[in-house]
Design a protein around this motif. Structure first.
Motif, mmCIF file in Angstrom:
data_model
loop_
_atom_site.group_PDB
_atom_site.id
_atom_site.type_symbol
_atom_site.label_atom_id
_atom_site.label_comp_id
_atom_site.label_asym_id
_atom_site.label_seq_id
_atom_site.Cartn_x
_atom_site.Cartn_y
_atom_site.Cartn_z
ATOM 1 N N UNK A 221 0.829 -1.207 0.000
ATOM 2 C CA UNK A 221 0.000 0.000 0.000
ATOM 3 C C UNK A 221 0.863 1.256 0.000
ATOM 4 N N UNK A 222 1.949 1.216 0.748
ATOM 5 C CA UNK A 222 2.812 2.408 0.820
ATOM 6 C C UNK A 222 3.468 2.670 -0.535
ATOM 7 N N UNK A 223 3.967 1.615 -1.188
ATOM 8 C CA UNK A 223 4.581 1.816 -2.500
ATOM 9 C C UNK A 223 3.560 2.330 -3.523
ATOM 10 N N UNK A 224 2.306 1.923 -3.355
ATOM 11 C CA UNK A 224 1.277 2.354 -4.309
ATOM 12 C C UNK A 224 0.817 3.800 -4.086
ATOM 13 N N UNK A 225 0.986 4.297 -2.855
ATOM 14 C CA UNK A 225 0.328 5.577 -2.555
ATOM 15 C C UNK A 225 1.236 6.680 -2.025
ATOM 16 N N UNK A 226 2.504 6.387 -1.757
ATOM 17 C CA UNK A 226 3.373 7.376 -1.112
ATOM 18 C C UNK A 226 3.447 8.696 -1.889
ATOM 19 N N UNK A 227 3.886 8.627 -3.146
ATOM 20 C CA UNK A 227 4.065 9.869 -3.912
ATOM 21 C C UNK A 227 2.736 10.604 -4.077
ATOM 22 N N UNK A 228 1.681 9.851 -4.384
ATOM 23 C CA UNK A 228 0.370 10.493 -4.576
ATOM 24 C C UNK A 228 -0.100 11.160 -3.282
ATOM 25 N N UNK A 229 0.240 10.568 -2.150
ATOM 26 C CA UNK A 229 -0.182 11.165 -0.871
ATOM 27 C C UNK A 229 0.544 12.499 -0.650
ATOM 28 N N UNK A 230 1.808 12.578 -1.091
ATOM 29 C CA UNK A 230 2.537 13.854 -0.968
ATOM 30 C C UNK A 230 1.945 14.914 -1.898
ATOM 31 N N UNK A 231 1.364 14.438 -2.999
ATOM 32 C CA UNK A 231 0.754 15.369 -3.952
ATOM 33 C C UNK A 231 -0.665 15.743 -3.565
ATOM 34 N N UNK A 232 -1.079 15.333 -2.386
ATOM 35 C CA UNK A 232 -2.366 15.780 -1.879
ATOM 36 C C UNK A 232 -3.549 14.949 -2.331
ATOM 37 N N UNK A 233 -3.307 13.790 -2.922
ATOM 38 C CA UNK A 233 -4.448 12.978 -3.361
ATOM 39 C C UNK A 233 -5.058 12.242 -2.164
ATOM 40 N N UNK A 234 -6.344 12.454 -1.970
ATOM 41 C CA UNK A 234 -6.980 11.934 -0.758
ATOM 42 C C UNK A 234 -6.986 10.409 -0.693
ATOM 43 N N UNK A 235 -7.249 9.745 -1.828
ATOM 44 C CA UNK A 235 -7.279 8.281 -1.793
ATOM 45 C C UNK A 235 -5.942 7.755 -1.276
ATOM 46 N N UNK A 236 -4.860 8.449 -1.652
ATOM 47 C CA UNK A 236 -3.530 7.997 -1.279
ATOM 48 C C UNK A 236 -3.265 8.252 0.208
ATOM 49 N N UNK A 237 -3.774 9.361 0.709
ATOM 50 C CA UNK A 237 -3.635 9.637 2.149
ATOM 51 C C UNK A 237 -4.444 8.623 2.962
ATOM 52 N N UNK A 238 -5.607 8.234 2.425
ATOM 53 C CA UNK A 238 -6.412 7.207 3.096
ATOM 54 C C UNK A 238 -5.626 5.893 3.182
ATOM 55 N N UNK A 239 -5.005 5.525 2.056
ATOM 56 C CA UNK A 239 -4.218 4.279 2.027
ATOM 57 C C UNK A 239 -3.049 4.348 3.010
ATOM 58 N N UNK A 240 -2.373 5.501 3.021
ATOM 59 C CA UNK A 240 -1.220 5.647 3.917
ATOM 60 C C UNK A 240 -1.643 5.506 5.382
ATOM 61 N N UNK A 241 -2.831 6.027 5.726
ATOM 62 C CA UNK A 241 -3.308 5.941 7.109
ATOM 63 C C UNK A 241 -3.526 4.480 7.513
ATOM 64 N N UNK A 242 -4.131 3.705 6.606
ATOM 65 C CA UNK A 242 -4.344 2.283 6.904
ATOM 66 C C UNK A 242 -3.002 1.561 6.986
ATOM 67 N N UNK A 243 -2.151 1.820 5.994
ATOM 68 C CA UNK A 243 -0.871 1.116 5.916
ATOM 69 C C UNK A 243 -0.023 1.361 7.170
ATOM 70 N N UNK A 244 -0.020 2.604 7.641
ATOM 71 C CA UNK A 244 0.796 2.930 8.820
ATOM 72 C C UNK A 244 0.280 2.192 10.054
ATOM 73 N N UNK A 245 -1.044 2.103 10.182
ATOM 74 C CA UNK A 245 -1.614 1.408 11.342
ATOM 75 C C UNK A 245 -1.301 -0.091 11.273
ATOM 76 N N UNK A 246 -1.406 -0.663 10.087
ATOM 77 C CA UNK A 246 -1.127 -2.096 9.950
ATOM 78 C C UNK A 246 0.358 -2.382 10.190
ATOM 79 N N UNK A 247 1.221 -1.504 9.676
ATOM 80 C CA UNK A 247 2.656 -1.672 9.952
ATOM 81 C C UNK A 247 2.903 -1.565 11.459
ATOM 82 N N UNK A 248 2.136 -0.718 12.123
ATOM 83 C CA UNK A 248 2.251 -0.583 13.583
ATOM 84 C C UNK A 248 1.871 -1.877 14.286
ATOM 85 N N UNK A 249 0.790 -2.514 13.836
ATOM 86 C CA UNK A 249 0.389 -3.790 14.443
ATOM 87 C C UNK A 249 1.496 -4.816 14.223
#
Lengths: 372, 372
Positions: A221-249
Motif C-alpha cells: 500500500x505504501x509503494x502504491x500511494x506514497x508519492x500520490x499522498x505527498x501530492x495531496x491525493x486523498x485516496x492515497x492519504x487514506x491508504x497511507x493511514x491504513x498502511x501505517x496502522x497495519x505496519x504498527x500492528x
C-alpha cells in the motif's frame, strides 16, 4: 518455512478506521467526561472541534512537545489535579496527534490512577497495573503508536522507550481526514517511518507469519500511494493511514531492527526527523541483509511488484529524492570522522540484534560509509 | 486500493504457539482449578496427561460429540454443578480438541456464570456478559475456532452459529505436537477448511488490508505444506497449525463467503466433512469470482507463486485428489435433481452476500452443475 519457531501474538486494541469517524468520537469511546491530550497545532486545527462533539465535559491539555520529557507528563498530572480540585473526575483520556502526543496520553491515562512519577516507571522501579479508558487518534500516518504498547519519553535528555500492558489503548480511531492537513515534509518523514516499520517487521529475526502478512500488505500500500499522498491525493492519504496502522500492528509484535537502531544517533546528534533517519540506511540494509534472507525477500518483492531487491532499494531512494531528501549523510551535517561515533551508539540499541545477519560495529560503520 | 472503505479490527486473543508448549498449560493459564472439555479420543491420547501437569485440580468432561446440541451443553453445566455440590469452584475452563469442543468450551465458560439455558443465547433472547477465564487448545489445523468469537451449536437439529464478546478466549495455545496424531482424513479435511478460510477471507467484500495480509501469508503456508503434512512430515504439520490459526484470525474479522454457504447443505444432507464440503466448490468459485476481482487475485497468485488463477484452481483440485477425494458431487451421493434444493438452502446463508459478484440462486445452481 517457520514451523520450528515459537511466538506469541497479542494486540487487544480495537481499531476503527473510516473517513469522518472523528465526529463519532464520543459515541465510539462511550464515556462522557474526558481529558484530551494534544499539541497547539492540533487544537487549532479545523477538525479539532469534532472531537468535542458529544462529550459532556472536555478538559484540553494542548502543550505537548516532541520527545516529551518525563517532567512534562508529571506536570500534566499536577495540572489536572489542580483543575479538578482533588481527585479528577475524568472517565477517560484521549490522545490526538503524532507519536509524542499518543505516547503522552498512554502515560497520563496510567499515571492518573497510579502512585509516583513517570520516571519511576520508565526506570522500571514501578509497574503500571491499571489505567483510565484510553482512545488514541493519530493525525500522522507513520508512528503506529496508536496500536502498540510502547511509549518513548525523554529522561535526563535521553529518549527512553518503555512498554506496559496498560499502554495498549482501548480504541485506535483512525480517521484519515485528520492527515489531510499534514505539511508535506511531515507526510514524507512519517510515511518513510511506516515503510521502515513494515520492512523491518518483515525481516526481523523475531518475525512470524502473522507479522509477515501484515508487513507485506502494508508495504504494498505504501509503494502504491506514497508519492500520490505527498501530492495531496486523498485516496492515497487514506491508504497511507491504513498502511501505517497495519505496519504498527506488525512491529508491535516484532520490534524493529538496524534501520531504527542507526536512526537514533542520527536523530539525536543531527536533528534529522525520525522517519527520514530510518530511511537513510534502508536501501543499503536491503542489500546487506539479502544474503541471509534471499528467498524471503524474493517473496516480498514478487508480491509488492518489483523485479528484485535492487529495484526495491532503488524505489526507496526514489521516494526519498521525490520528497526532496538527500540520500547522503554529509548533507545532514554529518562529518566523516563522526561515523564511528554513530556506529558505536547504534550497536548499543538492543533491537539491532533482531537484524538478519546480526550486524556488528564494523558492519554498521561500513553501511554508514556507503551512504556518507 | 482500499481507502474509501471503513472497517473495524478487534481480536484480543493471546496466541501462544510452540512445539511442546502444552506442558506449560498451567503456567500459561495462571489458574489452579480447571474444568477441561474434550472428547473421548482426545482424553485417551498420549499428550493429554500433559494438560494436567501443574494444575491443583482438574475436572474432565470428555463426552463432546461433533456439532454439539444445546442440550448437551446444558447437561454439562448441570453435571458440573452436581459434581461441585453447589457453586462450582473452577477458576477457568480449558477446551482441547476440534472446533466442536472449542465451541462447547466457549459456551460452558459463559453459561457457568450466567442464567438460563444455551438456547436462550443462541436464539438471541439473552446475551452473555461475562465468562470464566478461557483457554482453547486446538488438536486439528483447520477450524480456527481458538481465535474467533463464533460458536456453532445444534438447536432443533439445525446448526446455528452465534457470536458473543465472551467467546474471544483469553489464550489460544497452539502446540502443533497435538496435531501429529490426527488421522490423515481429518488432517486433509481440516486443512482444506483452513485454505478455504484464507481464500474466502481474502476475497470477501468485507475484507480489509489487515485480513488480506493474513490470508495471503496463511494460504502460501498451506500450499507449501499441505501434502507433506498428510505424509506425516512434522515441519509441515507445524506450518499447517500456524496457517490455520492465522486464517482463523483473518476470517474472525471478515466472515466467510459462498464456499462456506454452499457447504452447509452439502454437509447436512450428505454428511460430507465440513472442510471437504467447502473445498468442493472452491476451484469453480475461483473462476466465477475472478472477473470481479481480477487485479486482486493476480496479486494473490503472484505472491503464492502460481502463474494465474487457472493454476491456483488446478492446484486445489490436485490437493483434493491427492487426499483421495473426488471432485464431483455425484460421488458423494448427490442426485442431479437435488442440486436445486442445495442451491436454495445455500443462498439462505447470509454470508453468501459477502462473495464478490454476489452470486444468486441461478449462479449457485450453475456452479453446482459444473461440479456435478
Amino acid at each position: 518455512m517457520f514451523g520450528t519457531g515459537q511466538f506469541q501474538l497479542y494486540n487487544p486494541v480495537r481499531v476503527i478506521y473510516g473517513k469522518g469517524e472523528l465526529k463519532r468520537s464520543a459515541e465510539i469511546f462511550g464515556v462522557s467526561n474526558v481529558l484530551v491530550i494534544c499539541d497547539p497545532y492540533v487544537s487549532s486545527n479545523e477538525y479539532f472541534k469534532e472531537v468535542m462533539t458529544g462529550f459532556n465535559s472536555v478538559f484540553i491539555y494542548n502543550k505537548i512537545i516532541p520527545n516529551p520529557p518525563c517532567e512534562l507528563i508529571d506536570e500534566i498530572i499536577e495540572s489536572v489535579y489542580e483543575h479538578s480540585k482533588g481527585a479528577p473526575k475524568f472517565e477517560g483520556v484521549i490522545g490526538i496527534g503524532g507519536g509524542s502526543t499518543l505516547d503522552t496520553a498512554k502515560a497520563v491515562s496510567s499515571l492518573l490512577v497510579s502512585e509516583g512519577k513517570l520516571a519511576d516507571y520508565v526506570e522500571g522501579k514501578k509497574k503500571f497495573e491499571k489505567r483510565l479508558p484510553l482512545m488514541l487518534i493519530p493525525t500522522t500516518s507513520g508512528t503506529g503508536s496508536e496500536v502498540t504498547n510502547v511509549g518513548v519519553y525523554t529522561l535526563n535528555d535521553i529518549k527512553k522507550p518503555m512498554t506496559s500492558p496498560t499502554f495498549w489503548a482501548d480504541i485506535a480511531l483512525v480517521d484519515p481526514v485528520l492527515t489531510y492537513s499534514m505539511p508535506k515534509r511531515v507526510a514524507a518523514t512519517t510515511g518513510l517511518d511506516a515503510l521502515t516499520h513494515a520492512i523491518e517487521s518483515y525481516w526481523a529475526t523475531s518475525t512470524q507469519p502473522y507479522t509477515e502478512g501484515l508487513a507485506l500488505r502494508s508495504a504494498k500500500m505504501i509503494f502504491e500511494s506514497y508519492e500520490a499522498s505527498l501530492n495531496g491525493e486523498e485516496w492515497a492519504k487514506d491508504e497511507m493511514a491504513i498502511a501505517a496502522t497495519i505496519a504498527g500492528i506488525a512491529f508491535s509484535q516484532t520490534r524493529t531492527t538496524a534501520a531504527h537502531a542507526i536512526s537514533f544517533p542520527i536523530t539525536s546528534f543531527y536533528n534529522v526527523e525520525h522517519g527520514l533517519a530510518c530511511a537513510l540506511t534502508l536501501p543499503t540494509l536491503i542489500h546487506w541483509t539479502y544474503k541471509f534472507i534471499s528467498e524471503k525477500m524474493d517473496d516480498f518483492v514478487r508480491y509488492v511488484g518489483f523485479k528484485d531487491v535492487e529495484e526495491l532499494a532503488k524505489r526507496i531512494e526514489h521516494m526519498m529524492e521525490y520528497s526532496g531528501f538527500s540520500l547522503k549523510l554529509h548533507d545532514y551535517g554529518v562529518k566523516e570522522d563522526e561515523l564511528e561515533k554513530i556506529a558505536k551508539v547504534s550497536v548499543e540499541a538492543n533491537i539491532i540484534n533482531l537484524t538478519p545477519g546480526n550486524p556488528k560495529y564494523e558492519d554498521v560503520l561500513e553501511i554508514l560509509k556507503t551512504i556518507y
